[in-house]
Design a protein around this motif. Structure first.
Motif, PDB file in Angstrom:
ATOM      1  N   VAL A  57       0.834  -1.201   0.000  1.00 55.34           N
ATOM      2  CA  VAL A  57       0.000   0.000   0.000  1.00 55.34           C
ATOM      3  C   VAL A  57       0.876   1.261   0.000  1.00 55.34           C
ATOM      4  CG1 VAL A  57      -1.672   1.346   1.335  1.00 55.34           C
ATOM      5  CG2 VAL A  57      -1.990  -1.116   1.068  1.00 55.34           C
ATOM      6  N   ALA A  58       1.940   1.241   0.804  1.00 54.09           N
ATOM      7  CA  ALA A  58       2.829   2.401   0.874  1.00 54.09           C
ATOM      8  C   ALA A  58       3.486   2.671  -0.479  1.00 54.09           C
ATOM      9  CB  ALA A  58       3.892   2.185   1.943  1.00 54.09           C
ATOM     10  N   LEU A 105      -1.679   2.312   7.849  1.00 58.17           N
ATOM     11  CA  LEU A 105      -0.925   1.129   8.287  1.00 58.17           C
ATOM     12  C   LEU A 105       0.559   1.456   8.418  1.00 58.17           C
ATOM     13  CD1 LEU A 105      -2.578  -1.614   6.024  1.00 58.17           C
ATOM     14  CD2 LEU A 105      -2.752  -1.482   8.518  1.00 58.17           C
ATOM     15  N   ALA A 106       1.060   2.292   7.521  1.00 61.14           N
ATOM     16  CA  ALA A 106       2.475   2.658   7.547  1.00 61.14           C
ATOM     17  C   ALA A 106       2.768   3.831   8.461  1.00 61.14           C
ATOM     18  CB  ALA A 106       2.954   2.994   6.129  1.00 61.14           C
ATOM     19  N   LEU A 107       1.720   4.545   8.893  1.00 57.84           N
ATOM     20  CA  LEU A 107       1.926   5.821   9.578  1.00 57.84           C
ATOM     21  C   LEU A 107       1.471   5.847  11.028  1.00 57.84           C
ATOM     22  CD1 LEU A 107       0.613   8.117   6.688  1.00 57.84           C
ATOM     23  CD2 LEU A 107       3.005   7.564   7.206  1.00 57.84           C
ATOM     24  N   VAL A 108       0.513   4.996  11.378  1.00 65.34           N
ATOM     25  CA  VAL A 108      -0.103   5.062  12.711  1.00 65.34           C
ATOM     26  C   VAL A 108       0.008   3.694  13.382  1.00 65.34           C
ATOM     27  CG1 VAL A 108      -2.212   5.595  13.988  1.00 65.34           C
ATOM     28  CG2 VAL A 108      -1.742   6.773  11.817  1.00 65.34           C
ATOM     29  N   PRO A 109       0.792   3.578  14.459  1.00 63.09           N
ATOM     30  CA  PRO A 109       0.970   2.280  15.103  1.00 63.09           C
ATOM     31  C   PRO A 109      -0.347   1.622  15.509  1.00 63.09           C
ATOM     32  CG  PRO A 109       2.540   3.864  15.982  1.00 63.09           C
ATOM     33  CD  PRO A 109       1.617   4.632  15.081  1.00 63.09           C
ATOM     34  N   GLU A 110      -1.315   2.419  15.984  1.00 61.06           N
ATOM     35  CA  GLU A 110      -2.589   1.849  16.421  1.00 61.06           C
ATOM     36  C   GLU A 110      -3.323   1.185  15.257  1.00 61.06           C
ATOM     37  OE1 GLU A 110      -1.190   4.800  19.231  1.00 61.06           O
ATOM     38  OE2 GLU A 110      -1.566   4.922  17.075  1.00 61.06           O
ATOM     39  N   THR A 111      -3.258   1.794  14.065  1.00 52.05           N
ATOM     40  CA  THR A 111      -3.892   1.201  12.886  1.00 52.05           C
ATOM     41  C   THR A 111      -3.141  -0.039  12.446  1.00 52.05           C
ATOM     42  OG1 THR A 111      -4.655   3.372  12.147  1.00 52.05           O
ATOM     43  CG2 THR A 111      -4.599   1.627  10.494  1.00 52.05           C
ATOM     44  N   LEU A 160      11.120  -3.085   7.021  1.00 54.15           N
ATOM     45  CA  LEU A 160      10.601  -2.575   5.751  1.00 54.15           C
ATOM     46  C   LEU A 160      10.860  -1.075   5.612  1.00 54.15           C
ATOM     47  CD1 LEU A 160       7.230  -4.568   5.776  1.00 54.15           C
ATOM     48  CD2 LEU A 160       9.155  -4.941   4.207  1.00 54.15           C
ATOM     49  N   TYR A 161      10.780  -0.379   6.726  1.00 54.46           N
ATOM     50  CA  TYR A 161      11.031   1.065   6.732  1.00 54.46           C
ATOM     51  C   TYR A 161      12.474   1.359   6.314  1.00 54.46           C
ATOM     52  CZ  TYR A 161      11.921   5.706   8.740  1.00 54.46           C
ATOM     53  OH  TYR A 161      12.304   7.017   8.931  1.00 54.46           O
ATOM     54  N   HIS A 162      13.419   0.642   6.892  1.00 51.98           N
ATOM     55  CA  HIS A 162      14.830   0.880   6.577  1.00 51.98           C
ATOM     56  C   HIS A 162      15.185   0.389   5.177  1.00 51.98           C
ATOM     57  CE1 HIS A 162      15.807   2.562  10.435  1.00 51.98           C
ATOM     58  NE2 HIS A 162      15.362   1.500  11.078  1.00 51.98           N
ATOM     59  N   GLN A 163      14.385  -0.515   4.623  1.00 52.12           N
ATOM     60  CA  GLN A 163      14.591  -0.959   3.244  1.00 52.12           C
ATOM     61  C   GLN A 163      13.976   0.010   2.236  1.00 52.12           C
ATOM     62  OE1 GLN A 163      12.869  -4.906   3.417  1.00 52.12           O
ATOM     63  NE2 GLN A 163      14.868  -5.870   3.736  1.00 52.12           N
ATOM     64  N   GLY A 164      13.251   1.013   2.739  1.00 51.36           N
ATOM     65  CA  GLY A 164      12.689   2.032   1.866  1.00 51.36           C
ATOM     66  C   GLY A 164      11.308   1.722   1.327  1.00 51.36           C
ATOM     67  N   TYR A 165      10.671   0.641   1.795  1.00 55.36           N
ATOM     68  CA  TYR A 165       9.371   0.255   1.258  1.00 55.36           C
ATOM     69  C   TYR A 165       8.208   1.034   1.868  1.00 55.36           C
ATOM     70  CZ  TYR A 165      11.664  -3.707  -1.001  1.00 55.36           C
ATOM     71  OH  TYR A 165      12.469  -4.485  -1.798  1.00 55.36           O
ATOM     72  N   LEU A 166       8.447   1.771   2.949  1.00 58.23           N
ATOM     73  CA  LEU A 166       7.377   2.530   3.596  1.00 58.23           C
ATOM     74  C   LEU A 166       7.527   4.031   3.379  1.00 58.23           C
ATOM     75  CD1 LEU A 166       7.124   0.603   7.001  1.00 58.23           C
ATOM     76  CD2 LEU A 166       6.028   0.096   4.820  1.00 58.23           C
ATOM     77  N   ASP A 167       8.312   4.393   2.404  1.00 66.13           N
ATOM     78  CA  ASP A 167       8.621   5.797   2.162  1.00 66.13           C
ATOM     79  C   ASP A 167       7.487   6.457   1.398  1.00 66.13           C
ATOM     80  OD1 ASP A 167       9.864   8.219   1.898  1.00 66.13           O
ATOM     81  OD2 ASP A 167      11.164   7.584   0.251  1.00 66.13           O
ATOM     82  N   THR A 168       6.437   6.868   2.107  1.00 63.59           N
ATOM     83  CA  THR A 168       5.308   7.556   1.489  1.00 63.59           C
ATOM     84  C   THR A 168       5.509   9.064   1.623  1.00 63.59           C
ATOM     85  OG1 THR A 168       3.864   7.858   3.409  1.00 63.59           O
ATOM     86  CG2 THR A 168       3.899   5.673   2.401  1.00 63.59           C
ATOM     87  N   PRO A 169       4.720   9.861   0.902  1.00 69.07           N
ATOM     88  CA  PRO A 169       4.840  11.328   1.032  1.00 69.07           C
ATOM     89  C   PRO A 169       4.535  11.839   2.434  1.00 69.07           C
ATOM     90  CG  PRO A 169       3.616  10.745  -0.957  1.00 69.07           C
ATOM     91  CD  PRO A 169       3.791   9.482  -0.175  1.00 69.07           C
ATOM     92  N   MET A 199       5.506  10.264   5.280  1.00 70.68           N
ATOM     93  CA  MET A 199       6.458   9.743   6.260  1.00 70.68           C
ATOM     94  C   MET A 199       7.394  10.849   6.742  1.00 70.68           C
ATOM     95  SD  MET A 199       7.395   7.047   7.931  1.00 70.68           S
ATOM     96  CE  MET A 199       6.574   5.717   7.034  1.00 70.68           C
ATOM     97  N   ASP A 200       7.583  10.915   8.073  1.00 71.61           N
ATOM     98  CA  ASP A 200       8.565  11.849   8.639  1.00 71.61           C
ATOM     99  C   ASP A 200       9.128  11.258   9.919  1.00 71.61           C
ATOM    100  OD1 ASP A 200       6.683  12.306  10.699  1.00 71.61           O
ATOM    101  OD2 ASP A 200       5.821  14.035   9.651  1.00 71.61           O
ATOM    102  N   ASN A 201       9.998  11.979  10.588  1.00 73.99           N
ATOM    103  CA  ASN A 201      10.660  11.471  11.794  1.00 73.99           C
ATOM    104  C   ASN A 201       9.674  11.185  12.917  1.00 73.99           C
ATOM    105  OD1 ASN A 201      13.176  11.581  10.605  1.00 73.99           O
ATOM    106  ND2 ASN A 201      13.608  13.666  11.339  1.00 73.99           N
TER     107      ASN A 201
END
Length: 289
Positions: free
Chosen positions: A182-183, A232-238, A262-271, A273-275
């Motif tokens: 999805v991301a 799913l990629a942005l909110v831990p609760e979801t 997956l985040y460090h592999q770059g697969y969750l890099d959506t517009p 995404m931030d720190n």
């Protein structure tokens, strides 16, 4: 005596069925042309518009009835139709129940990335949308349907569909990898929205054995409880909402570890995404560690 009467009645029934079937041969079989029309209309092309899509000398008169259309069908028409809509030719011929192929990207984010890139090369992000259909019961299989706009007639689009199935949101590993898919869609400006629907609806569309009868409105004609898969990629609760925690919170811990992988592999890099997102997932991981 009663046995003899029962046998006689059964014999009469068989004779009636014999004459019924042979007096109108093929009456219980669907015409090939009937399937063809159903296919076009399910994907957003009205019967009277079929000649505009197929060409090859077909006229409105030819498509006015299934019987007339049957006489005009050629192998070229059938093959080009299957290619256009991504349909199994055996189904159109009446030799198989499988209408659409299904795609399995479980544990294969790189494979999905390549698949998505091939679709974008054909249609661009403006011609591609998606929907993630899930049952309220997360143990039921979910399906990601990608909708490609092929073209339009009188400003009404018609579509081709891709079924990416085999996702179970109750299982931590499955949730992680569908999150990545999805991301990647969102990263490439392919809008994916989510619906919680009943189990029967998911089953109808997940396995490729039923026409995706969405018509002119495509996937947007479906109704259900709206949700936002990008979260799913942005909110831990979801992300953790539907996951089976398993013994000693193993499922939740494993899910969060997979998210970071997956985040460090770059697969969750959506517009989006931030720190702050990484920090919130770090806090969630500490909570369940």
């Amino acid at each position: 005596m009663f046995g003899e009467i029962e046998s006689f009645c059964a014999l009469v029934d068989r004779v009636k069925k014999f004459f019924k079937n042979h007096s109108n041969p093929g009456s219980d079989k669907e015409l090939l042309s009937t399937r063809l029309v159903q296919l076009y209309e399910a994907h957003g092309v009205h019967r009277n518009q079929i000649p505009k899509v197929i060409g090859q000398g077909l006229t409105l008169y030819d498509v006015s009835t299934d019987e007339r259309l049957l006489k005009k069908l050629t192998d070229k028409i059938l093959s080009s139709t299957c290619q256009l809509f991504g349909i199994n030719r055996d189904w159109l011929d009446g030799a198989s129940d499988e209408i659409y192929p299904t795609y399995d990207f479980y544990k294969c984010p790189a494979k999905f990335e390549a698949f998505l890139s091939s679709l974008l090369a054909k249609s661009g992000s403006d011609g591609l949308d998606g929907i993630l259909l899930s049952a309220v019961d997360s143990r039921v299989e979910s399906v990601l349907i990608l909708q490609e706009t092929i073209d339009s007639i009188n400003e009404k689009p018609y579509y081709r569909y891709y079924l990416c199935s085999g996702w179970f949101l109750s299982y931590w590993k499955s949730t992680g990898y569908i999150t990545a898919c999805v991301a990647m869609c969102w990263k490439n400006n392919v809008y994916v929205y989510g619906l919680y629907v009943d189990k029967a609806t998911v089953d109808k569309y997940a396995h490729g054995n039923n026409l995706l009868d969405f018509g002119y409105d495509g996937i947007y004609q479906l109704s259900g409880i709206r949700w936002y898969p990008e979260d799913l990629a942005l909110v831990p609760e979801t992300y953790l909402k539907n996951i089976n925690p398993e013994e000693n919170q193993f499922g939740l811990n494993a899910a969060l570890s997979l998210w970071f992988k997956l985040y460090h592999q770059g697969y969750l890099d959506t517009p989006y995404m931030d720190n702050n997102v990484e920090l919130s997932f770090n806090d969630a991981h500490k909570k369940f560690s």
